[in-house]
Design a protein around this motif. Structure first.
Motif, PDB file in Angstrom:
ATOM      1  N   HIS A 108       0.866  -1.181   0.000  1.00  0.00           N
ATOM      2  CA  HIS A 108       0.000   0.000   0.000  1.00  0.00           C
ATOM      3  C   HIS A 108       0.904   1.232   0.000  1.00  0.00           C
ATOM      4  CE1 HIS A 108      -3.619  -2.371   0.868  1.00  0.00           C
ATOM      5  NE2 HIS A 108      -2.890  -3.028   1.754  1.00  0.00           N
ATOM      6  N   VAL A 109       0.990   1.892  -1.123  1.00  0.00           N
ATOM      7  CA  VAL A 109       1.822   3.097  -1.213  1.00  0.00           C
ATOM      8  C   VAL A 109       1.082   4.256  -0.555  1.00  0.00           C
ATOM      9  CG1 VAL A 109       2.980   4.703  -2.763  1.00  0.00           C
ATOM     10  CG2 VAL A 109       2.859   2.266  -3.351  1.00  0.00           C
ATOM     11  N   PRO A 110       1.699   4.931   0.405  1.00  0.00           N
ATOM     12  CA  PRO A 110       1.009   6.030   1.102  1.00  0.00           C
ATOM     13  C   PRO A 110       0.634   7.170   0.160  1.00  0.00           C
ATOM     14  CG  PRO A 110       3.000   5.353   2.273  1.00  0.00           C
ATOM     15  CD  PRO A 110       3.048   4.683   0.941  1.00  0.00           C
ATOM     16  N   ASP A 111      -0.433   7.852   0.512  1.00  0.00           N
ATOM     17  CA  ASP A 111      -0.826   9.040  -0.248  1.00  0.00           C
ATOM     18  C   ASP A 111       0.315  10.050  -0.226  1.00  0.00           C
ATOM     19  OD1 ASP A 111      -3.279   7.893  -0.685  1.00  0.00           O
ATOM     20  OD2 ASP A 111      -4.274   8.946   0.971  1.00  0.00           O
ATOM     21  N   GLY A 112       0.510  10.709  -1.342  1.00  0.00           N
ATOM     22  CA  GLY A 112       1.530  11.742  -1.419  1.00  0.00           C
ATOM     23  C   GLY A 112       2.864  11.276  -1.948  1.00  0.00           C
ATOM     24  N   VAL A 113       3.049   9.962  -2.080  1.00  0.00           N
ATOM     25  CA  VAL A 113       4.301   9.439  -2.625  1.00  0.00           C
ATOM     26  C   VAL A 113       4.240   9.539  -4.151  1.00  0.00           C
ATOM     27  CG1 VAL A 113       5.774   7.414  -2.860  1.00  0.00           C
ATOM     28  CG2 VAL A 113       4.645   7.898  -0.679  1.00  0.00           C
ATOM     29  N   GLY A 114       5.242  10.163  -4.729  1.00  0.00           N
ATOM     30  CA  GLY A 114       5.237  10.398  -6.171  1.00  0.00           C
ATOM     31  C   GLY A 114       5.652   9.183  -6.976  1.00  0.00           C
ATOM     32  N   ASP A 115       5.338   9.241  -8.277  1.00  0.00           N
ATOM     33  CA  ASP A 115       5.659   8.127  -9.168  1.00  0.00           C
ATOM     34  C   ASP A 115       7.162   7.884  -9.241  1.00  0.00           C
ATOM     35  OD1 ASP A 115       2.974   7.868  -9.675  1.00  0.00           O
ATOM     36  OD2 ASP A 115       3.030   8.888 -11.608  1.00  0.00           O
ATOM     37  N   ALA A 116       7.957   8.937  -9.193  1.00  0.00           N
ATOM     38  CA  ALA A 116       9.407   8.782  -9.292  1.00  0.00           C
ATOM     39  C   ALA A 116       9.953   7.990  -8.109  1.00  0.00           C
ATOM     40  CB  ALA A 116      10.087  10.147  -9.375  1.00  0.00           C
ATOM     41  N   GLU A 117       9.438   8.258  -6.909  1.00  0.00           N
ATOM     42  CA  GLU A 117       9.902   7.523  -5.729  1.00  0.00           C
ATOM     43  C   GLU A 117       9.457   6.067  -5.809  1.00  0.00           C
ATOM     44  OE1 GLU A 117       9.609   7.512  -0.818  1.00  0.00           O
ATOM     45  OE2 GLU A 117       8.788   9.199  -1.968  1.00  0.00           O
ATOM     46  N   VAL A 118       8.232   5.828  -6.260  1.00  0.00           N
ATOM     47  CA  VAL A 118       7.754   4.452  -6.405  1.00  0.00           C
ATOM     48  C   VAL A 118       8.637   3.696  -7.392  1.00  0.00           C
ATOM     49  CG1 VAL A 118       5.855   2.995  -7.195  1.00  0.00           C
ATOM     50  CG2 VAL A 118       5.382   5.014  -5.789  1.00  0.00           C
ATOM     51  N   ALA A 119       8.958   4.330  -8.515  1.00  0.00           N
ATOM     52  CA  ALA A 119       9.790   3.676  -9.518  1.00  0.00           C
ATOM     53  C   ALA A 119      11.187   3.372  -8.970  1.00  0.00           C
ATOM     54  CB  ALA A 119       9.892   4.554 -10.763  1.00  0.00           C
ATOM     55  N   GLU A 120      11.737   4.297  -8.178  1.00  0.00           N
ATOM     56  CA  GLU A 120      13.071   4.091  -7.608  1.00  0.00           C
ATOM     57  C   GLU A 120      13.063   2.927  -6.621  1.00  0.00           C
ATOM     58  OE1 GLU A 120      16.243   4.348  -4.703  1.00  0.00           O
ATOM     59  OE2 GLU A 120      14.158   4.917  -4.267  1.00  0.00           O
ATOM     60  N   VAL A 121      12.033   2.866  -5.790  1.00  0.00           N
ATOM     61  CA  VAL A 121      11.945   1.769  -4.819  1.00  0.00           C
ATOM     62  C   VAL A 121      11.743   0.439  -5.539  1.00  0.00           C
ATOM     63  CG1 VAL A 121      10.606   0.803  -2.902  1.00  0.00           C
ATOM     64  CG2 VAL A 121      11.132   3.245  -2.957  1.00  0.00           C
ATOM     65  N   ARG A 122      10.927   0.433  -6.574  1.00  0.00           N
ATOM     66  CA  ARG A 122      10.700  -0.805  -7.328  1.00  0.00           C
ATOM     67  C   ARG A 122      11.985  -1.277  -8.003  1.00  0.00           C
ATOM     68  NH1 ARG A 122       4.751  -1.018 -10.090  1.00  0.00           N
ATOM     69  NH2 ARG A 122       5.428  -3.168 -10.292  1.00  0.00           N
ATOM     70  N   SER A 123      12.797  -0.340  -8.479  1.00  0.00           N
ATOM     71  CA  SER A 123      14.055  -0.712  -9.102  1.00  0.00           C
ATOM     72  C   SER A 123      14.996  -1.355  -8.080  1.00  0.00           C
ATOM     73  CB  SER A 123      14.724   0.526  -9.715  1.00  0.00           C
ATOM     74  OG  SER A 123      15.980   0.208 -10.263  1.00  0.00           O
ATOM     75  N   ARG A 124      15.069  -0.775  -6.888  1.00  0.00           N
ATOM     76  CA  ARG A 124      15.903  -1.360  -5.832  1.00  0.00           C
ATOM     77  C   ARG A 124      15.350  -2.707  -5.384  1.00  0.00           C
ATOM     78  NH1 ARG A 124      16.045   0.973  -1.187  1.00  0.00           N
ATOM     79  NH2 ARG A 124      14.529   2.668  -1.436  1.00  0.00           N
ATOM     80  N   GLU A 125      14.023  -2.831  -5.378  1.00  0.00           N
ATOM     81  CA  GLU A 125      13.384  -4.104  -5.005  1.00  0.00           C
ATOM     82  C   GLU A 125      13.785  -5.202  -5.984  1.00  0.00           C
ATOM     83  OE1 GLU A 125      10.367  -6.495  -2.812  1.00  0.00           O
ATOM     84  OE2 GLU A 125      11.465  -4.654  -2.374  1.00  0.00           O
ATOM     85  N   ALA A 126      13.768  -4.892  -7.279  1.00  0.00           N
ATOM     86  CA  ALA A 126      14.130  -5.888  -8.285  1.00  0.00           C
ATOM     87  C   ALA A 126      15.585  -6.312  -8.133  1.00  0.00           C
ATOM     88  CB  ALA A 126      13.879  -5.334  -9.679  1.00  0.00           C
ATOM     89  N   ALA A 127      16.468  -5.362  -7.887  1.00  0.00           N
ATOM     90  CA  ALA A 127      17.884  -5.697  -7.718  1.00  0.00           C
ATOM     91  C   ALA A 127      18.103  -6.539  -6.468  1.00  0.00           C
ATOM     92  CB  ALA A 127      18.716  -4.412  -7.660  1.00  0.00           C
ATOM     93  N   ASN A 128      17.424  -6.180  -5.394  1.00  0.00           N
ATOM     94  CA  ASN A 128      17.562  -6.941  -4.152  1.00  0.00           C
ATOM     95  C   ASN A 128      16.984  -8.346  -4.296  1.00  0.00           C
ATOM     96  OD1 ASN A 128      18.259  -6.899  -1.192  1.00  0.00           O
ATOM     97  ND2 ASN A 128      16.077  -7.338  -1.023  1.00  0.00           N
ATOM     98  N   THR A 129      15.865  -8.468  -5.014  1.00  0.00           N
ATOM     99  CA  THR A 129      15.264  -9.781  -5.245  1.00  0.00           C
ATOM    100  C   THR A 129      16.219 -10.671  -6.033  1.00  0.00           C
ATOM    101  OG1 THR A 129      13.024  -8.887  -5.179  1.00  0.00           O
ATOM    102  CG2 THR A 129      13.317 -10.994  -6.293  1.00  0.00           C
ATOM    103  N   ALA A 130      16.909 -10.102  -7.023  1.00  0.00           N
ATOM    104  CA  ALA A 130      17.885 -10.875  -7.791  1.00  0.00           C
ATOM    105  C   ALA A 130      18.994 -11.395  -6.876  1.00  0.00           C
ATOM    106  CB  ALA A 130      18.466 -10.017  -8.910  1.00  0.00           C
ATOM    107  N   ARG A 131      19.437 -10.561  -5.953  1.00  0.00           N
ATOM    108  CA  ARG A 131      20.478 -10.984  -5.011  1.00  0.00           C
ATOM    109  C   ARG A 131      19.961 -12.111  -4.112  1.00  0.00           C
ATOM    110  NH1 ARG A 131      21.380  -9.910   0.166  1.00  0.00           N
ATOM    111  NH2 ARG A 131      19.751  -8.318   0.245  1.00  0.00           N
ATOM    112  N   LEU A 132      18.742 -11.960  -3.601  1.00  0.00           N
ATOM    113  CA  LEU A 132      18.170 -12.996  -2.737  1.00  0.00           C
ATOM    114  C   LEU A 132      17.945 -14.300  -3.501  1.00  0.00           C
ATOM    115  CD1 LEU A 132      15.571 -10.838  -0.760  1.00  0.00           C
ATOM    116  CD2 LEU A 132      17.746 -11.755   0.098  1.00  0.00           C
ATOM    117  N   ALA A 133      17.610 -14.197  -4.782  1.00  0.00           N
ATOM    118  CA  ALA A 133      17.442 -15.404  -5.599  1.00  0.00           C
ATOM    119  C   ALA A 133      18.781 -16.114  -5.777  1.00  0.00           C
ATOM    120  CB  ALA A 133      16.841 -15.036  -6.949  1.00  0.00           C
ATOM    121  N   GLU A 134      19.838 -15.352  -6.009  1.00  0.00           N
ATOM    122  CA  GLU A 134      21.161 -15.951  -6.163  1.00  0.00           C
ATOM    123  C   GLU A 134      21.604 -16.644  -4.874  1.00  0.00           C
ATOM    124  OE1 GLU A 134      23.527 -12.664  -7.337  1.00  0.00           O
ATOM    125  OE2 GLU A 134      22.756 -12.625  -9.398  1.00  0.00           O
TER     126      GLU A 134
END
Length: 207
Positions: A13-39
């Motif tokens: 649940h993304v809080p109200d007021g969080v911009g698209d740029a911040e969501v995209a940045e967090v999602r990018s870090r999430e994908a990189a971290n998930t790749a590390r956890l998969a490895e």
């Protein structure tokens, strides 16, 4: 120390007021971290279940040495700050085809099934049905249809991961189980769609 597998339902649940740029940045870090956890062997599979409009939910199959270790893994994920996690520990099932990340057939769909077994009190053929169930599960695993099978914490309940062309084929596969034919199984099915960070569908470099 051996690892336990866990099914984790992750709802964001993304809080109200969080911009698209911040969501995209967090999602990018999430994908990189998930790749590390998969490895590292901690993230085994990721799926998207059916979603309502605007809903952000992911199902994940994780491996950890214990629940404290799992919490450490989940806490390392950038989206955790906006997310709630529902954890279900999974136990080994004698009919499980085997652990590990198995490549997903891109021509098939995946499904999770929750089985609840109700054996009639007067049943006299328990051994025969149970043996037949194990034999049929092995056949379906050899065909690439039954991918995984776990025991759930509640008595008489199990979780299965399947590949099938569509819901009609899955229904036929489930109908072929001796426990279904005996009327012992109640089955709930969840259709899954691929997740872009799923270790079984995307190479680490692309996640």
């Amino acid at each position: 120390m051996g690892q336990t597998e866990y099914l984790v339902t992750m709802t964001t649940h993304v809080p109200d007021g969080v911009g698209d740029a911040e969501v995209a940045e967090v999602r990018s870090r999430e994908a990189a971290n998930t790749a590390r956890l998969a490895e590292q062997g901690n993230v085994l599979r990721l799926w998207r279940p059916p979603l309502a409009p605007g809903e952000w939910r992911t199902l994940g199959l994780f491996a950890a040495t214990h629940e404290t270790d799992l919490e450490r893994i989940l806490s390392s994920m950038p989206l955790r700050k906006w997310r709630t996690d529902e954890v279900t520990p999974l136990d080994l099932h004698p009919n499980d085809p085997g652990a590990g990340v198995q490549p997903r057939d891109p021509e098939s769909n995946e499904f999770l099934t929750t089985f609840t077994v109700h054996v009639p009190p007067n049943a006299s053929d328990i051994d025969a049905v149970t043996t037949g169930e194990a034999r049929r599960a092995s056949q379906l695993a050899d065909q690439g249809k039954l991918r995984r099978l776990w025991r759930l914490p509640e008595p008489g309940r199990a979780l299965g991961l399947w590949q099938a062309a569509d819901t009609e084929e899955l229904a036929a596969l489930l109908d072929s189980l001796p426990m279904t034919a005996a009327g012992w199984l109640a089955i709930d099915t969840v259709a899954l769609t691929p997740h872009p960070s799923d270790p079984a569908t995307a190479p680490a470099a692309a996640r």
